[in-house]
Design a protein around this motif. Structure first.
Motif, PDB file in Angstrom:
ATOM      1  N   ILE A 123       0.862  -1.338  -0.240  1.00 43.65           N
ATOM      2  CA  ILE A 123       0.104   0.212  -0.081  1.00 43.65           C
ATOM      3  C   ILE A 123       1.009   1.168  -0.092  1.00 43.65           C
ATOM      4  N   LEU A 124       2.014   1.413   0.586  1.00 41.50           N
ATOM      5  CA  LEU A 124       2.796   2.515   0.775  1.00 41.50           C
ATOM      6  C   LEU A 124       3.569   2.552  -0.578  1.00 41.50           C
ATOM      7  N   ASP A 125       3.918   1.554  -0.937  1.00 34.81           N
ATOM      8  CA  ASP A 125       4.605   1.597  -2.367  1.00 34.81           C
ATOM      9  C   ASP A 125       3.538   2.232  -3.456  1.00 34.81           C
ATOM     10  N   ASP A 126       2.485   1.959  -3.673  1.00 34.09           N
ATOM     11  CA  ASP A 126       1.231   2.358  -4.339  1.00 34.09           C
ATOM     12  C   ASP A 126       1.144   3.926  -4.078  1.00 34.09           C
ATOM     13  N   HIS A 127       1.558   4.393  -2.929  1.00 36.87           N
ATOM     14  CA  HIS A 127       1.209   5.769  -2.604  1.00 36.87           C
ATOM     15  C   HIS A 127       2.325   6.716  -2.354  1.00 36.87           C
ATOM     16  N   LEU A 128       3.645   5.869  -2.825  1.00 34.53           N
ATOM     17  CA  LEU A 128       4.806   6.893  -2.372  1.00 34.53           C
ATOM     18  C   LEU A 128       5.219   7.991  -3.316  1.00 34.53           C
ATOM     19  N   VAL A 129       5.488   8.978  -2.767  1.00 31.52           N
ATOM     20  CA  VAL A 129       5.828  10.313  -3.470  1.00 31.52           C
ATOM     21  C   VAL A 129       7.285  10.732  -3.202  1.00 31.52           C
ATOM     22  N   ASP A 130       7.792  10.119  -2.140  1.00 29.15           N
ATOM     23  CA  ASP A 130       9.017  10.602  -1.848  1.00 29.15           C
ATOM     24  C   ASP A 130       9.859   9.438  -0.808  1.00 29.15           C
ATOM     25  N   GLY A 131      11.077   9.403  -0.991  1.00 28.71           N
ATOM     26  CA  GLY A 131      11.718   8.481  -0.106  1.00 28.71           C
ATOM     27  C   GLY A 131      11.760   6.927  -0.908  1.00 28.71           C
ATOM     28  N   GLU A 132      12.279   6.046   0.199  1.00 27.17           N
ATOM     29  CA  GLU A 132      12.218   4.500  -0.160  1.00 27.17           C
ATOM     30  C   GLU A 132      11.959   3.795   1.315  1.00 27.17           C
ATOM     31  N   LEU A 133      11.245   2.692   0.886  1.00 32.35           N
ATOM     32  CA  LEU A 133      10.626   1.862   1.946  1.00 32.35           C
ATOM     33  C   LEU A 133      11.613   1.324   2.669  1.00 32.35           C
ATOM     34  N   GLY A 188      -7.136  -1.192   0.716  1.00 31.02           N
ATOM     35  CA  GLY A 188      -5.846  -0.726   0.003  1.00 31.02           C
ATOM     36  C   GLY A 188      -5.894   0.946  -0.181  1.00 31.02           C
ATOM     37  N   LYS A 189      -6.619   1.598   0.378  1.00 25.04           N
ATOM     38  CA  LYS A 189      -6.490   3.354   0.628  1.00 25.04           C
ATOM     39  C   LYS A 189      -5.522   3.368   1.584  1.00 25.04           C
ATOM     40  N   THR A 190      -5.185   4.662   1.481  1.00 28.74           N
ATOM     41  CA  THR A 190      -4.442   5.333   2.609  1.00 28.74           C
ATOM     42  C   THR A 190      -5.401   6.476   3.247  1.00 28.74           C
ATOM     43  N   MET A 191      -5.189   6.354   4.622  1.00 33.05           N
ATOM     44  CA  MET A 191      -6.160   7.411   5.255  1.00 33.05           C
ATOM     45  C   MET A 191      -5.223   8.035   6.318  1.00 33.05           C
ATOM     46  N   LEU A 192      -5.464   9.428   6.688  1.00 36.01           N
ATOM     47  CA  LEU A 192      -4.949  10.403   7.584  1.00 36.01           C
ATOM     48  C   LEU A 192      -6.028  10.697   8.433  1.00 36.01           C
ATOM     49  N   ILE A 243       9.553   8.799   4.767  1.00 34.16           N
ATOM     50  CA  ILE A 243       9.148   8.610   3.326  1.00 34.16           C
ATOM     51  C   ILE A 243       7.804   9.639   3.187  1.00 34.16           C
ATOM     52  N   GLY A 244       7.458  10.103   2.090  1.00 33.38           N
ATOM     53  CA  GLY A 244       6.319  11.124   1.866  1.00 33.38           C
ATOM     54  C   GLY A 244       5.222   9.966   1.102  1.00 33.38           C
ATOM     55  N   ILE A 245       4.017  10.004   1.576  1.00 31.37           N
ATOM     56  CA  ILE A 245       2.887   9.206   0.822  1.00 31.37           C
ATOM     57  C   ILE A 245       1.737  10.068   0.477  1.00 31.37           C
ATOM     58  N   GLU A 246       1.034   9.810  -0.567  1.00 36.22           N
ATOM     59  CA  GLU A 246      -0.299  10.416  -0.932  1.00 36.22           C
ATOM     60  C   GLU A 246      -1.371   9.972  -0.167  1.00 36.22           C
ATOM     61  N   ILE A 247      -2.184  10.750   0.448  1.00 37.47           N
ATOM     62  CA  ILE A 247      -3.233  10.359   1.064  1.00 37.47           C
ATOM     63  C   ILE A 247      -4.593  10.348   0.260  1.00 37.47           C
ATOM     64  N   ASP A 248      -5.446   9.133   0.556  1.00 33.98           N
ATOM     65  CA  ASP A 248      -6.569   9.145  -0.112  1.00 33.98           C
ATOM     66  C   ASP A 248      -7.773   9.782   0.457  1.00 33.98           C
ATOM     67  N   GLN A 249      -7.643   9.268   1.781  1.00 37.05           N
ATOM     68  CA  GLN A 249      -9.030   9.653   2.688  1.00 37.05           C
ATOM     69  C   GLN A 249      -8.452  10.503   3.906  1.00 37.05           C
ATOM     70  N   ALA A 250      -9.509  11.785   4.355  1.00 33.25           N
ATOM     71  CA  ALA A 250      -9.164  12.202   5.567  1.00 33.25           C
ATOM     72  C   ALA A 250     -10.224  12.340   6.291  1.00 33.25           C
ATOM     73  N   LEU A 251      -9.823  12.170   7.745  1.00 33.02           N
ATOM     74  CA  LEU A 251     -10.832  12.028   8.669  1.00 33.02           C
ATOM     75  C   LEU A 251     -10.236  13.156   9.865  1.00 33.02           C
ATOM     76  N   THR A 252     -11.344  13.926  10.296  1.00 36.50           N
ATOM     77  CA  THR A 252     -11.304  14.779  11.362  1.00 36.50           C
ATOM     78  C   THR A 252     -12.323  14.761  12.281  1.00 36.50           C
TER      79      THR A 252
END
Ligand code: SF4
Length: 648
Positions: free
Chosen positions: A9-19, A112-116, A25-34
């Protein structure tokens, strides 16, 4: 080499760095919750960054922590949050509609999504294969603006489940067993990835009870692979199309492996006042219980409450015990009512509360003095119930209900023998339904401008870091200081969450009532703490308020992950010291960082010289990435991001 599920999942969303574990690492976020206690700042920061619309696939604003509208402040906050959701394109879950993690799981979480999420129990939907991470509100605001979320690549630990749960043992006992073995620090810097033949014996809600409380281990997040159970659960929710099959490669390599044989488990209980004080229920049987509460984001689902309802069918709770059920979502309340279970429970003596965090953070249902309260929640930090020297135990709904029937702690197996009671088992409803009107979709938003009441202020900004950093040791604290100690989450205090000057008056008041006045008067200084400083929640006020009072840095033996990120985000220098230095520093000592601090931070220095009272020196270390160093030196993430946007 094969990949773990987390790596995939991290690989699919990776925008910066290596695992690579330990690398940023920098990852793209699909869902946001607050949610409401952190959400007002999230949106004020979103506004301060001059951002126009949430860029994530989905953003959701919940109102669950502070739903009692005692006066205009919480109501104003909720109206502001509704207006922010409308203006910036987020879903808005109305006050009383339920606890964010429960409602999010029911409506939005996807494998499979990323959420922050700006809440520490954000990892909950890991139970259905979403990689969900708790973070500070400012990180969330930036992620919603389309920026990457940065994190140190965690180690991936495999938790292999074998066997099946025996009668009266539950998913809660799985996570309590892990807490017994690993303690509240055992998951720090790690993702717990579950696998093994035992996984398929657990339904998704049971898995989410485990991933929810992975937070108590300090884990970055916890995740299960998806399977027929996941598909079945999503179909019952009416979201079968969200299913995707995901799991680790067969030859995936893990940093470590822990095996739990489910068939060895028995009913367990966390005794006061830490979630890792675990003993078998039988060890504390016979203790009088005055209060039992079922609910929270850990065990508040319809199917969590159902076993309790079955146990209570045709029975009454003990006259010395009060039992409260606070379903995790209004959907769960509605289903319990329509299926007739709510009336069964009421007939047995249960009081129903609205679907909120409520008692979990000391808002309502405060225990009587010197009494035992059994709760199905995830935390029992001292004082969190609203009573300073409380005696709160954490357990499964089955153990809690057994205690309500008996009036004392009892292993449900023993009560079952005595009363001829069957194990109610764990059962999902045919389909989930109800409470659809309580989520306002972005396209149906009722506001397109922010509405701010008089208690909603500005976000304070810190100046860039100086060359010289000096001040006194304003407060010396022990190990395991929680964000509840730093900014208590009780109703009378958190209603000022959008008013930083007022809220700051309560900073660390649970440790020292005079702290805020002393800090303001000193106009600069340091906090000194032992191990695991800032554990608990993602509450960024716990960094923002000390910053507002002039605190420049924290010298601690170690830091909790989210809080350390929040210290960077608000420009406070987090330095690690060894035990000897910690022991030697006294409250009130004069502390000076000898180096040109701003320059050393920017140039990557890892060691800093701390001079105390002009008499002795010690070395302190700064463990920070290049990006965190830039943020720190610029005065925090808000000024840093504004500068970046201005330069672009
Ligand atoms: Fe709410 Fe308690 Fe869950 Fe936090 S841990 S989201 S306060 S129910």
């Amino acid at each position: 080499m094969g990949q773990t599920l987390t790596e995939k999942i991290l690989d699919d969303h990776l925008v910066d760095g290596e695992l690579v574990p330990g690398e940023e690492i920098g990852i793209e976020i699909d869902q946001a919750l607050t949610q409401d206690t952190t959400g007002t700042l999230v949106w004020l920061q979103f506004e301060a960054l001059d951002l126009e619309e949430a860029q994530t696939e989905l953003a959701a604003q919940y109102c669950d922590h502070q739903t009692y509208q005692f006066d205009f402040k919480n109501t104003d906050d909720h109206r502001f949050l509704r207006s922010a959701a409308g203006k910036y394109g987020a879903y808005f879950s109305r006050p009383g509609n339920g606890i964010c993690h429960q409602v999010h799981k029911e409506h939005f979480a996807k494998p499979g999504k990323t959420m922050l999420g700006s809440d520490s129990h954000t990892p909950t939907p890991g139970g259905l294969g979403e990689l969900a991470i708790g973070a500070g509100g400012l990180d969330l605001a930036v992620a919603m603006g389309g920026g990457a979320y940065y994190i140190e690549m965690p180690e991936i630990v495999n938790v292999r489940l074998e066997g099946e749960l025996p009668s009266w043992a539950t998913a809660k006992d799985v996570i309590l067993e892990l807490l017994r073995r690993l303690t509240v620090k055992g998951g720090v810097g790690k993702v717990l990835e579950f696998s093994g033949p035992g996984v398929e014996s657990l339904t998704v809600p049971e898995r989410t009870t485990i991933t929810n409380m992975g937070t108590e281990l300090g884990a970055t997040t916890s995740i299960f692979p998806t399977d027929e159970e996941t598909k079945d659960y999503l179909e019952r929710l009416g979201r079968g199309e969200d299913y995707v099959e995901i799991g680790p490669d067969e030859d995936a390599e893990y940093a470590d492996q822990i095996t739990v044989d489910l068939s060895d488990l028995e009913p367990l209980i966390a005794t006061p006042s830490m979630p890792d004080n675990i003993v078998p229920v039988r060890e504390v049987a016979g203790e009088d219980v005055e209060q039992v509460i079922i609910g929270s984001c850990t065990n508040g689902a319809y199917e969590d409450i159902l076993p309790s309802a079955k146990m209570l069918e045709g029975r009454e709770i003990d006259p010395t015990t009060e039992m409260i059920v606070a379903p995790g979502s209004k959907q769960a309340s509605e289903m319990l009512a329509r299926e007739g279970w709510a009336s069964e429970m009421m007939a047995a003596g249960v009081n129903f509360s609205e679907s909120t965090c409520g008692a979990c953070i000391g808002i309502g249902h405060v225990p009587a003095s010197d009494s035992v309260s059994l709760r199905t929640f995830n935390r029992n930090f001292e004082g969190r119930s609203g009573l300073e020297d409380d005696k709160v135990y954490l357990c499964s709904p089955e153990v809690a209900t057994a205690a309500a029937i008996a009036g004392e702690i009892v292993d449900p197996r023993d009560l079952a023998d005595e009363l001829g009671m069957d194990d109610p088992g764990f059962e999902l409803p045919e389909e989930y339904y109800g409470a659809d009107t309580d989520i306002i979709e972005p396209e149906n938003a009722v506001d397109d401008e922010l509405i701010k009441g008089p208690n909603i202020g500005e976000v304070p900004l810190k100046d860039p870091m100086d060359e010289r950093l000096e001040g006194s040791a304003l407060l010396k604290m022990d190990d395991n200081i929680t964000t509840d100690h730093i900014i208590p989450a009780t109703q009378d205090i958190l209603m000022y969450r959008s008013n930083v000057p007022k809220l700051s008056e309560f900073t660390l008041s649970r440790v020292d009532e005079t702290f805020a006045d002393r800090a303001l008067e000193a106009d600069g200084g340091f906090l000194v703490a032992g191990e695991n400083y800032g554990q608990g929640s993602s509450r960024e006020h716990a960094a923002l308020c000390p910053m507002y009072l002039g605190v420049e840095g924290v010298l601690a033996q170690s830091f909790a992950r989210i809080h350390k990120a929040n210290l960077f985000n608000f420009g406070l220098l987090p330095l690690e010291i060894d035990e000897e230095t910690y022991e030697k520093i006294e409250q009130g000592d004069d502390i000076e960082i000898v180096e040109d601090v701003a320059g050393a931070v920017r140039s990557g220095a890892e060691e800093f010289t701390v001079r105390v009272n002009d008499e002795w020196e010690a070395t302190a270390t700064l463990d920070a990435s290049d990006r965190e160093r830039e943020i720190l030196a610029d005065g925090g993430k808000l000024p840093h991001t504004k500068m970046k946007y201005a330069d672009a």
